[in-house]
Enzyme design. Structure first.
Site, PDB file in Angstrom:
ATOM      1  N   ASP A  42      49.407  56.126 -51.943  1.00 43.16           N
ATOM      2  CA  ASP A  42      49.508  57.182 -50.923  1.00 43.16           C
ATOM      3  C   ASP A  42      48.333  58.146 -51.054  1.00 43.16           C
ATOM      4  OD1 ASP A  42      51.878  56.368 -49.644  1.00 43.16           O
ATOM      5  OD2 ASP A  42      53.083  57.215 -51.255  1.00 43.16           O
ATOM      6  N   GLY A  43      47.942  58.432 -52.294  1.00 36.86           N
ATOM      7  CA  GLY A  43      46.807  59.323 -52.533  1.00 36.86           C
ATOM      8  C   GLY A  43      45.525  58.788 -51.902  1.00 36.86           C
ATOM      9  N   ASN A 114      50.711  65.738 -45.557  1.00 39.11           N
ATOM     10  CA  ASN A 114      51.871  65.991 -46.422  1.00 39.11           C
ATOM     11  C   ASN A 114      52.313  67.454 -46.362  1.00 39.11           C
ATOM     12  OD1 ASN A 114      52.524  63.542 -47.585  1.00 39.11           O
ATOM     13  ND2 ASN A 114      51.295  63.853 -49.431  1.00 39.11           N
ATOM     14  N   GLU A 115      51.425  68.340 -46.833  1.00 43.95           N
ATOM     15  CA  GLU A 115      51.823  69.747 -46.918  1.00 43.95           C
ATOM     16  C   GLU A 115      50.635  70.665 -47.188  1.00 43.95           C
ATOM     17  OE1 GLU A 115      50.702  68.502 -50.207  1.00 43.95           O
ATOM     18  OE2 GLU A 115      52.781  67.853 -50.287  1.00 43.95           O
ATOM     19  N   ARG A 140      58.001  87.125 -53.451  1.00 46.73           N
ATOM     20  CA  ARG A 140      57.239  87.318 -54.675  1.00 46.73           C
ATOM     21  C   ARG A 140      57.515  86.138 -55.584  1.00 46.73           C
ATOM     22  NH1 ARG A 140      56.909  92.547 -58.762  1.00 46.73           N
ATOM     23  NH2 ARG A 140      55.238  91.639 -59.989  1.00 46.73           N
ATOM     24  N   ALA A 177      59.045  78.747 -57.427  1.00 52.00           N
ATOM     25  CA  ALA A 177      59.403  79.789 -58.394  1.00 52.00           C
ATOM     26  C   ALA A 177      59.437  81.182 -57.766  1.00 52.00           C
ATOM     27  CB  ALA A 177      58.449  79.753 -59.594  1.00 52.00           C
TER      28      ALA A 177
HETATM   29  P1  NAP Z   1      48.207  62.914 -57.336  1.00 51.77           P
HETATM   30  O1  NAP Z   1      48.529  64.179 -58.040  1.00 51.77           O
HETATM   31  O2  NAP Z   1      47.262  61.935 -57.954  1.00 51.77           O
HETATM   32  O3  NAP Z   1      49.554  62.065 -57.026  1.00 51.77           O
HETATM   33  C1  NAP Z   1      50.673  62.557 -56.366  1.00 51.77           C
HETATM   34  C2  NAP Z   1      51.779  61.486 -56.357  1.00 51.77           C
HETATM   35  O4  NAP Z   1      52.529  61.662 -55.156  1.00 51.77           O
HETATM   36  C3  NAP Z   1      51.291  60.047 -56.348  1.00 51.77           C
HETATM   37  O5  NAP Z   1      52.171  59.265 -57.131  1.00 51.77           O
HETATM   38  C4  NAP Z   1      51.335  59.669 -54.890  1.00 51.77           C
HETATM   39  O6  NAP Z   1      51.547  58.284 -54.691  1.00 51.77           O
HETATM   40  C5  NAP Z   1      52.568  60.423 -54.438  1.00 51.77           C
HETATM   41  N1  NAP Z   1      52.602  60.753 -53.015  1.00 51.77           N
HETATM   42  C6  NAP Z   1      51.635  61.283 -52.224  1.00 51.77           C
HETATM   43  N2  NAP Z   1      52.088  61.471 -50.968  1.00 51.77           N
HETATM   44  C7  NAP Z   1      53.378  61.044 -50.975  1.00 51.77           C
HETATM   45  C8  NAP Z   1      54.370  60.980 -49.959  1.00 51.77           C
HETATM   46  N3  NAP Z   1      54.147  61.417 -48.707  1.00 51.77           N
HETATM   47  N4  NAP Z   1      55.593  60.482 -50.301  1.00 51.77           N
HETATM   48  C9  NAP Z   1      55.849  60.060 -51.558  1.00 51.77           C
HETATM   49  N5  NAP Z   1      54.950  60.092 -52.560  1.00 51.77           N
HETATM   50  C10 NAP Z   1      53.713  60.594 -52.260  1.00 51.77           C
HETATM   51  O7  NAP Z   1      47.664  63.367 -55.906  1.00 51.77           O
HETATM   52  P2  NAP Z   1      47.297  62.509 -54.650  1.00 51.77           P
HETATM   53  O8  NAP Z   1      47.604  61.067 -54.915  1.00 51.77           O
HETATM   54  O9  NAP Z   1      45.950  62.895 -54.199  1.00 51.77           O
HETATM   55  O10 NAP Z   1      48.382  63.075 -53.619  1.00 51.77           O
HETATM   56  C11 NAP Z   1      48.345  64.423 -53.185  1.00 51.77           C
HETATM   57  C12 NAP Z   1      49.770  64.888 -53.106  1.00 51.77           C
HETATM   58  O11 NAP Z   1      50.289  65.093 -54.412  1.00 51.77           O
HETATM   59  C13 NAP Z   1      49.984  66.222 -52.439  1.00 51.77           C
HETATM   60  O12 NAP Z   1      49.983  66.109 -51.030  1.00 51.77           O
HETATM   61  C14 NAP Z   1      51.350  66.633 -53.010  1.00 51.77           C
HETATM   62  O13 NAP Z   1      52.392  66.214 -52.150  1.00 51.77           O
HETATM   63  C15 NAP Z   1      51.472  65.860 -54.303  1.00 51.77           C
HETATM   64  N6  NAP Z   1      51.631  66.794 -55.415  1.00 51.77           N
HETATM   65  C16 NAP Z   1      52.857  66.815 -56.020  1.00 51.77           C
HETATM   66  C17 NAP Z   1      53.121  67.726 -57.030  1.00 51.77           C
HETATM   67  C18 NAP Z   1      54.464  67.720 -57.665  1.00 51.77           C
HETATM   68  O14 NAP Z   1      55.302  66.888 -57.284  1.00 51.77           O
HETATM   69  N7  NAP Z   1      54.736  68.603 -58.594  1.00 51.77           N
HETATM   70  C19 NAP Z   1      52.129  68.618 -57.456  1.00 51.77           C
HETATM   71  C20 NAP Z   1      50.879  68.558 -56.815  1.00 51.77           C
HETATM   72  C21 NAP Z   1      50.661  67.637 -55.778  1.00 51.77           C
HETATM   73  P3  NAP Z   1      50.468  57.138 -55.090  1.00 51.77           P
HETATM   74  O15 NAP Z   1      50.660  56.930 -56.569  1.00 51.77           O
HETATM   75  O16 NAP Z   1      50.921  55.989 -54.287  1.00 51.77           O
HETATM   76  O17 NAP Z   1      49.097  57.651 -54.762  1.00 51.77           O
HETATM   77 MN    MN Z   2      47.416  59.182 -56.313  1.00 48.28          MN
END
Ligand code: NAP
Ligand code: MN
Length: 259
Positions: A42-43, A114-115, A140, A177
């Site tokens: 997804d990333g 996503n967000e 806050r 938080a």
């Molecule tokens: P990353 O930090 O490398 O991975 C984020 C994880 O979220 C990966 O396992 C990715 O899947 C999965 N993911 C991304 N979009 C998703 C969706 N719509 N539904 C289900 N799983 C999803 O960052 P990245 O791969 O560049 O993705 C960016 C996203 O990370 C942001 O949009 C945010 O949603 C998420 N994120 C989550 C947190 C948290 O949960 N605490 C914190 C920061 C960011 P793949 O392994 O298939 O790439």
């Molecule tokens: Mn990823």
């Protein structure tokens, strides 16, 4: 018609790219391609969407099955035929768009599939929250995530937000938080609002800098002033061969375990 690749940095994704490259009849164009083949997770698809926001995205999932990909690694020949014979269909995904500015007059525009998040990890962020110009609450805490239904399974889910059916056109606000006391009282629950609404966040703590994220991208904003978030229909073009239902996407991403 032209195309390019965005791939995850692993051997499997690289090998699939090399296999496809020899069979696609279009020209490679890394600047302004009509089609982007995103191979990885997804990333990787999010990266492709931001890098080439006008292109049609073909997502191939390698490794565990993800949320956005419409082809898996066993359907590579289907994808090649779909492209060469122009036989694919396109799903138009909704996103969010935001504009934000600082007190120095710098303005930014971004979109997110996503967000968006607005966070201030070392201090507590103070914000006035307005919805459609109506005062809602004084927040806050560490921050907020504002997610699409597609993003409801990503960061939003880690924040105990609800998973939302992607056929609904709504946005979801979740607190990160939130601090609650006599002085600061917030809703605390995730809030799901109509796509016709507009969210406005106004700074109430002028010294702090904030981070604003749009999917994987982030901005450090000093002297943050305000941010507007709107819903944007049909902004991302995602190609598919066969429609994968929302229920199936949730099931394969979160419920069924790998063999
Ligand atoms: P990353 O930090 O490398 O991975 C984020 C994880 O979220 C990966 O396992 C990715 O899947 C999965 N993911 C991304 N979009 C998703 C969706 N719509 N539904 C289900 N799983 C999803 O960052 P990245 O791969 O560049 O993705 C960016 C996203 O990370 C942001 O949009 C945010 O949603 C998420 N994120 C989550 C947190 C948290 O949960 N605490 C914190 C920061 C960011 P793949 O392994 O298939 O790439
Ligand atoms: Mn990823």
């Amino acid at each position: 018609m032209s195309y390019t690749f965005v791939i995850k940095d692993d051997r499997n994704s690289y090998e699939i790219k090399e296999y496809i490259k020899n069979k696609i009849k279009l020209d490679i164009d890394d600047t302004n391609p009509d089609i982007v083949i995103a191979i990885g997770g997804d990333g990787t698809i999010l990266k492709a969407v931001h890098q080439y926001s006008n292109a049609t995205i073909f997502g191939i999932h390698t490794g565990h099955l993800g949320f956005f990909a419409n082809y898996d690694s066993l359907e590579v020949d289907t994808l090649i035929n779909d492209i060469n014979n122009n036989e694919y269909k396109i799903d138009y995904l909704d996103s969010l768009e935001a504009s934000f500015e600082d007190y120095n007059g710098n303005k930014y525009n971004e979109f997110a599939l996503n967000e968006f998040t607005i966070i201030c990890p070392p201090r507590t962020l103070m914000l006035d929250v307005y919805i459609d110009d109506e005062y809602f609450e004084k927040f806050r805490g560490t921050g907020f995530a504002i997610s699409t239904p597609y993003g409801s399974t990503a960061y939003n889910k880690s924040l105990d937000g609800s998973v939302i059916d992607t056929s609904l056109q709504v946005m979801q606000l979740t607190e990160i938080a939130g601090l609650n006391s006599n002085a600061y009282r917030t809703l605390q629950s995730p809030l799901i609002i109509s796509n016709e609404r507009r969210v406005r966040l106004e700074d109430k703590s002028t010294e702090t800098h904030v981070f604003i994220t749009a999917d994987h991208k982030s901005y450090k904003v000093d002297n943050f002033k305000s941010m507007f978030i709107d819903y944007k229909k049909n902004s991302v073009k995602m190609a598919y061969h066969e429609q994968i239902s929302f229920i199936k996407r949730i099931n394969r991403t979160f419920i069924i375990s790998k063999e």
